[in-house]
Design a protein around this motif. Structure first.
Motif, PDB file in Angstrom:
ATOM      1  N   TYR B 364     -17.655 -23.397 -18.896  1.00  9.47           N
ATOM      2  CA  TYR B 364     -18.338 -22.183 -19.334  1.00  9.47           C
ATOM      3  C   TYR B 364     -19.610 -22.488 -20.127  1.00  9.47           C
ATOM      4  O   TYR B 364     -20.334 -21.588 -20.525  1.00  9.47           O
ATOM      5  N   GLY B 365     -19.808 -23.790 -20.420  1.00 13.13           N
ATOM      6  CA  GLY B 365     -21.024 -24.162 -21.135  1.00 13.13           C
ATOM      7  C   GLY B 365     -20.954 -23.960 -22.639  1.00 13.13           C
ATOM      8  O   GLY B 365     -21.986 -23.797 -23.304  1.00 13.13           O
ATOM      9  N   PHE B 366     -19.732 -23.963 -23.204  1.00  9.49           N
ATOM     10  CA  PHE B 366     -19.603 -23.833 -24.663  1.00  9.49           C
ATOM     11  C   PHE B 366     -19.041 -25.112 -25.252  1.00  9.49           C
ATOM     12  O   PHE B 366     -18.467 -25.948 -24.549  1.00  9.49           O
ATOM     13  N   ARG B 367     -19.151 -25.218 -26.578  1.00  9.35           N
ATOM     14  CA  ARG B 367     -18.458 -26.278 -27.304  1.00  9.35           C
ATOM     15  C   ARG B 367     -17.225 -25.671 -27.953  1.00  9.35           C
ATOM     16  O   ARG B 367     -17.217 -24.498 -28.306  1.00  9.35           O
ATOM     17  N   VAL B 368     -16.214 -26.495 -28.088  1.00  5.49           N
ATOM     18  CA  VAL B 368     -14.977 -26.002 -28.698  1.00  5.49           C
ATOM     19  C   VAL B 368     -14.595 -26.916 -29.856  1.00  5.49           C
ATOM     20  O   VAL B 368     -14.805 -28.130 -29.803  1.00  5.49           O
ATOM     21  N   ALA B 369     -14.075 -26.315 -30.927  1.00  3.56           N
ATOM     22  CA  ALA B 369     -13.565 -27.089 -32.073  1.00  3.56           C
ATOM     23  C   ALA B 369     -12.088 -26.764 -32.218  1.00  3.56           C
ATOM     24  O   ALA B 369     -11.714 -25.594 -32.294  1.00  3.56           O
ATOM     25  N   ASN B 370     -11.263 -27.807 -32.230  1.00  2.21           N
ATOM     26  CA  ASN B 370      -9.813 -27.603 -32.294  1.00  2.21           C
ATOM     27  C   ASN B 370      -9.256 -28.002 -33.658  1.00  2.21           C
ATOM     28  O   ASN B 370      -9.455 -29.130 -34.100  1.00  2.21           O
ATOM     29  N   ILE B 371      -8.571 -27.090 -34.276  1.00  4.02           N
ATOM     30  CA  ILE B 371      -7.903 -27.374 -35.556  1.00  4.02           C
ATOM     31  C   ILE B 371      -6.624 -26.565 -35.531  1.00  4.02           C
ATOM     32  O   ILE B 371      -6.657 -25.341 -35.492  1.00  4.02           O
ATOM     33  N   PHE B 372      -5.482 -27.245 -35.482  1.00  2.00           N
ATOM     34  CA  PHE B 372      -4.279 -26.453 -35.221  1.00  2.00           C
ATOM     35  C   PHE B 372      -2.972 -27.132 -35.599  1.00  2.00           C
ATOM     36  O   PHE B 372      -2.935 -28.311 -35.934  1.00  2.00           O
ATOM     37  N   HIS B 373      -1.906 -26.321 -35.499  1.00  4.09           N
ATOM     38  CA  HIS B 373      -0.559 -26.747 -35.869  1.00  4.09           C
ATOM     39  C   HIS B 373       0.076 -27.448 -34.667  1.00  4.09           C
ATOM     40  O   HIS B 373       0.890 -26.882 -33.947  1.00  4.09           O
ATOM     41  N   ALA B 374      -0.303 -28.703 -34.454  1.00  2.47           N
ATOM     42  CA  ALA B 374       0.095 -29.405 -33.249  1.00  2.47           C
ATOM     43  C   ALA B 374       1.611 -29.577 -33.160  1.00  2.47           C
ATOM     44  O   ALA B 374       2.191 -29.538 -32.073  1.00  2.47           O
ATOM     45  N   GLY B 375       2.252 -29.753 -34.292  1.00  2.00           N
ATOM     46  CA  GLY B 375       3.694 -29.980 -34.285  1.00  2.00           C
ATOM     47  C   GLY B 375       4.489 -28.803 -33.757  1.00  2.00           C
ATOM     48  O   GLY B 375       5.617 -28.962 -33.283  1.00  2.00           O
ATOM     49  N   ASP B 376       3.932 -27.606 -33.842  1.00  2.00           N
ATOM     50  CA  ASP B 376       4.565 -26.410 -33.288  1.00  2.00           C
ATOM     51  C   ASP B 376       4.051 -26.101 -31.886  1.00  2.00           C
ATOM     52  O   ASP B 376       4.462 -25.109 -31.282  1.00  2.00           O
ATOM     53  N   GLY B 377       3.099 -26.873 -31.395  1.00  2.00           N
ATOM     54  CA  GLY B 377       2.460 -26.550 -30.123  1.00  2.00           C
ATOM     55  C   GLY B 377       1.568 -25.321 -30.234  1.00  2.00           C
ATOM     56  O   GLY B 377       1.286 -24.652 -29.249  1.00  2.00           O
ATOM     57  N   ASN B 378       1.131 -25.023 -31.451  1.00  2.84           N
ATOM     58  CA  ASN B 378       0.368 -23.797 -31.726  1.00  2.84           C
ATOM     59  C   ASN B 378      -1.136 -24.098 -31.786  1.00  2.84           C
ATOM     60  O   ASN B 378      -1.652 -24.567 -32.783  1.00  2.84           O
ATOM     61  N   LEU B 379      -1.841 -23.838 -30.671  1.00  2.00           N
ATOM     62  CA  LEU B 379      -3.269 -24.162 -30.555  1.00  2.00           C
ATOM     63  C   LEU B 379      -4.167 -23.151 -31.239  1.00  2.00           C
ATOM     64  O   LEU B 379      -3.869 -21.960 -31.216  1.00  2.00           O
TER      65      LEU B 379
END
Lengths: 422, 484
Positions: B364-379
């Motif tokens: 889509y031509g965007f940048r994404v920043a990921n910060i999340f509760h990985a242990g719960d699988g919660n993106l």
């Protein structure tokens, strides 16, 4: 009793070999007109649709260990045996999640999970013959409650067969989820009032590396209480801290004296330190040293905590009080003064009372619990008792009734078990 | 300008609550037309009740005059749940902010719904106790709002969400009746109406008192920062930790975009050349913490961690968490706008889903920043964009939908902790069939909620919600300062 022909629509709705002999399904001495053991959720739904169409009352049952929980049935046309739904649908050990059909018992499930070093961290009464569906529908705590999350905390989602013959689900298989209403919580503790649970998903826990149980014999219940509260306040690997009155100790196979019974579970070093802490707490309270025990007292207490069918007599009752931890001893003493065996789980704030059925005693203990901001539920007892004492003492009755009108307006499932016509 | 019916409603509200506790001037409504998400909807009046009886009065007055009513706390919701989708009266509970009781011996507290999450944490901490749910907005979000959304937080992994910590609720039902669901003890008899109400996003009633369970502060804690080449490698490590039978109390992921943004603002010392880091915390008894920490380090190394740093002091631990808590805000310093998503997947599917998120955003031509509760699988992917670029907003919303679809296809769900609210109603049909949704409708009817009681939330249908749908197309996207 319904005429035999009234159940014909149910026979027509299911394959021919699903019918069972009704003799084996009596509740309170009443035999249903017919009994069926469906093999799939679709068959459960078809049976409910046919029953609703024919105006029959269906009583779902799994391990048949909580059939005297609730008011005595006014109508009992059809026994719905869920034992045919006993498959593991999805087990993902690496995700610590599990989806199973409702008729699977804990005693068959737990060994499978243990192979992967995991378990469903529940110890419901009266024993592991409880099915997963029954575990949720009755939602009765065991000794681990408060130390570990219980079934109502661990359930991630359910599939339910509804009275109109439709299947609905809520939640999912993921460990964190807030999409839509959590109907799996509504069905928890509902005894099937709003639908029959046919499948459920749970969070699992790793099995502890080590476990150890010990009992301290006390001169009086106050001494046992002091030790129990001392332990509860410490950072220990406790999985159960139980106070036993004299009669309860005897019933659990221990000497006839007040006791503190503890189970520790976790990494070995923590369990060993916890056992030491129990020794110190006993010494501080001037009680004799703790003696190691095996699983037998727990097994007996669990069995005692629920069901007369497991060896009790017709004239016995079991009550469960929910009270603050600091009111556990007073509640137990009040029960013992009336001649009952009593024991209490500190972290759950629950007191169990066992003995001769008496509406007066149940009423008095309910008032006592209410004085502490708590409650009393009749866990088991003869039909006359459950007819004269409201088994639940619900604070909010109108919503229970109005939701029933939405989900099961004709009262197909377990009619009258909550209140008249509900 | 108020219609006659609304003018009557305002008069009645003023007489029930006192004149100064009802706002209705158009300029006063501007502050109440939004929450922390991207939708806007302006109420006609705002009421500030002081107790359950006044809440009941607000509910009865609006019901009598067929005017919508919507409960609201601090307005930090991330799904539009507290928006007055069809106008009407916003019932704001921030005046009800007292901690009524704290019983350390029995580990129970009773609070009003306007109490700030952190205020309860602080009160409990004075007794060596903890109220476990800790949403990242805890400095401002209310417990009433936490009840509505069944709020989670970084420590949900070990402690569970809000529903696992609520014993009982006093609520005002949609017909104005005041009742208790649950009580002061665990496992009260009956269908679990308490558990059903938690997470119902203010559509079944308005909570006026909350009885919660407190837990002891754990004896020991160990916080680690593991540094990976890529988000995928870090995702594999999440599964590896869980697979070893260790349930950390928190297991959080931050990708290189977040690290760069955080370091730009705070200089925490996160590795700038890492593809992703995992912030992992284990707590419990001192013996188990040592054992668990060793397992975590081994699992991370096995999955190719370049370094696993263990916080040596409380100050270092606090510093590592400071970066995590500031992460979302920091995104605002590197992009004009961003769209914060909330999806959840089985933990074993994280690596492939994270790969999918990266591929989709790139396409889509965007940048994404990921910060999340990985242990719960919660993106929580945050899509960065500039709303002034023509068509960008529509494209971002479309991408958000595709990412949600990715979660659903992996066996996950459309929201892990923010709620469905108004924003995700249309996604409900992706995970639930008609009978599932019909059962939810039955719950609403059973509680006696009319279509004017917090309208246009959770369920995909609803009369008069067309306006909200139209608004979907032209909504403004988030400004910096979104809370998570």
């Amino acid at each position: 009793m319904t005429a035999p022909s009234a159940t014909d629509p149910l026979r027509a709705a299911l394959p021919p070999d699903r019918e069972r002999r009704a003799e084996g399904y009596a509740i309170d001495g009443v035999r249903p007109a017919a009994a069926f053991r469906p093999a799939s959720r679709e068959e459960v739904a078809a049976l409910l649709a046919a029953a609703t169409g024919a105006g029959l009352v269906v009583v779902p049952q799994g391990g048949r260990s909580a059939l005297t929980l609730g008011r005595p049935l006014q109508h009992y046309d059809v026994a719905l045996d869920l034992g045919g739904l006993d498959r593991v649908v999805h087990y993902e050990p690496n995700d610590l999640t599990l989806t199973v059909e409702a008729g699977l018992t804990l005693e068959r499930l737990q060994p499978r999970l243990a192979e992967r070093g995991q378990y469903l961290s529940v110890d419901p009464p009266p024993h592991d013959g409880v099915t997963v569906g029954g575990l949720l529908a009755t939602a009765r705590p065991g000794a681990w409650r408060g130390h570990l999350p219980d079934a109502r905390d661990l359930v991630l989602g359910v599939h339910v067969a509804q009275a109109d013959g439709t299947l609905a689900r809520s939640g999912g298989r993921v460990v964190k989820n807030v999409s839509g209403y959590d109907l799996h919580r509504l069905h928890t503790g509902a005894l099937g009032a709003y639908g029959v649970i046919v499948e459920a998903s749970f969070k699992l826990a790793p099995l502890p590396e080590a476990t150890s149980a010990a009992a301290v014999r006390c001169t009086q219940i106050a001494q046992a209480e002091a030790i129990a509260l001392d332990l509860w306040r410490q950072a220990l690997a406790a999985r159960a801290i139980t106070l036993l009155g004299e009669a309860a100790a005897a019933a659990a196979g221990l000497p006839r004296a007040a006791h503190v019974l503890c189970e520790f579970a976790g990494v070995r070093a923590a369990v060993e330190r916890s056992v030491e802490a129990l020794r110190s707490a006993a010494a501080n309270a001037h009680a004799p040293a703790a003696g190691a025990v095996d699983a037998e007292p727990w097994r007996r207490l669990r069995a005692l905590a629920a069901e007369r069918a497991d060896g009790g007599t017709e004239e016995e009752m079991v009550l469960r009080l929910g009270v603050p931890a600091t009111a556990l001893r007073q509640s137990m003493e009040a029960a013992e003064q009336r001649g009952y065996a009593a024991w209490g789980h500190v972290a759950a704030g629950s007191v169990l009372v066992h003995g001769t059925a008496s509406a007066a005693a149940a009423g008095e203990l309910r008032a006592l619990a209410a004085g502490y901001g708590g409650f009393l539920q009749v866990e088991a007892g003869p039909a006359w008792l459950r007819a004269s004492v409201d088994p639940f003492g619900l604070g909010e009755r109108e919503l229970v009734r109005s939701l029933k009108a939405q989900f099961d307006p004709t009262g197909t499932i377990n009619r009258g078990r909550w209140m008249e016509d509900v | 300008m108020l219609t006659n019916a609304l003018a009557t409603v305002v008069r009645e509200l003023q007489s029930a609550l006192g004149k100064r506790h009802v706002l209705w001037a158009p300029e006063d409504m501007l502050g109440y037309e939004y929450d922390a998400t991207i939708d806007r909807a302006r109420p006609d009046a705002v009421a500030f009740p002081a107790n359950a009886e006044e809440v009941a009065a607000v509910v009865r007055i609006t019901r009598r005059h067929d005017v919508p009513v919507v409960p609201r706390g601090s307005g930090t919701g991330l799904a539009g749940g507290a928006l007055a989708a069809r106008g009407g009266v916003l019932c704001v509970l921030t005046r009800m902010n007292r901690i009524l009781e704290l019983d350390p011996a029995n580990r129970v507290a009773v609070v009003e719904p306007g109490v700030i999450n952190l205020a309860l944490q602080d009160a409990a901490a004075a007794h060596g106790l903890l109220y476990a749910p800790d949403p990242s907005s805890q400095r401002i979000c209310t417990l009433g709002g936490n009840i509505a959304t069944n709020a989670g937080g970084p420590h949900t992994l070990a402690h569970g969400s809000t529903v696992n910590h609520v014993l009982g609720l006093e609520v005002v039902l949609p017909d104005g009746r005041i009742t208790w669901l649950g009580g002061r003890q665990l496992d009260a008899p009956g269908p679990d109406l308490r558990g059903l109400f938690v997470g119902s996003e203010g559509t079944l009633g308005i909570v006026t008192k909350i009885c919660v369970r407190l837990v002891p502060v754990q004896a020991a804690v160990r916080t680690m920062l593991a540094d990976f080449e890529s988000v995928e490698a870090a995702s594999e490590a999440v599964s590896a930790v869980i697979r070893r039978g260790v349930i950390p109390v928190a297991l959080e992921m931050m990708d290189h975009e977040i690290i760069a943004a955080v370091e730009h603002v705070l200089h925490i010392g996160y590795p700038l050349d890492a593809g992703a880091v995992l912030l992992i915390e284990v707590e419990g008894l001192r013996e188990s913490v040592e054992a668990d920490a060793a397992q975590v380090v081994a699992a991370c190394r096995e999955q190719g961690a370049r370094e696993v740093r263990v916080a040596e002091s409380e100050a270092e631990r606090a510093r590592l968490w400071e970066g995590r808590k500031a992460g979302i805000g920091a995104i605002g310093t590197v992009t004009p706008n961003f769209y914060l998503l909330d999806g959840v997947v089985p933990r074993t599917r994280l690596p492939e889903v994270m790969r999918g998120v990266a591929e989709l955003t790139a396409r889509y031509g965007f940048r994404v920043a990921n910060i999340f509760h990985a242990g719960d699988g919660n993106l929580h992917p945050n899509i960065m964009f500039d709303e002034l670029q023509p068509g960008a907003t529509a494209k971002v919303l479309e991408l958000g939908g595709e990412i949600m679809r990715l979660c659903v296809d992996a066996g996950g769900s459309i929201t892990g902790e923010h709620g469905v609210g108004q924003e995700k109603r249309s996604y409900m049909e992706w995970i639930f069939g008609p009978e599932d949704l019909r059962a939810m409708e039955r719950v609403r009817l059973g509680f006696g909620a009319s279509e004017l009681f917090n309208p246009c939330k959770i369920l995909p249908t609803g009369h008069g919600c067309g306006q909200a749908h139209a608004a979907d197309a032209r909504r403004h996207l988030a400004t910096p300062g979104v809370y998570l």
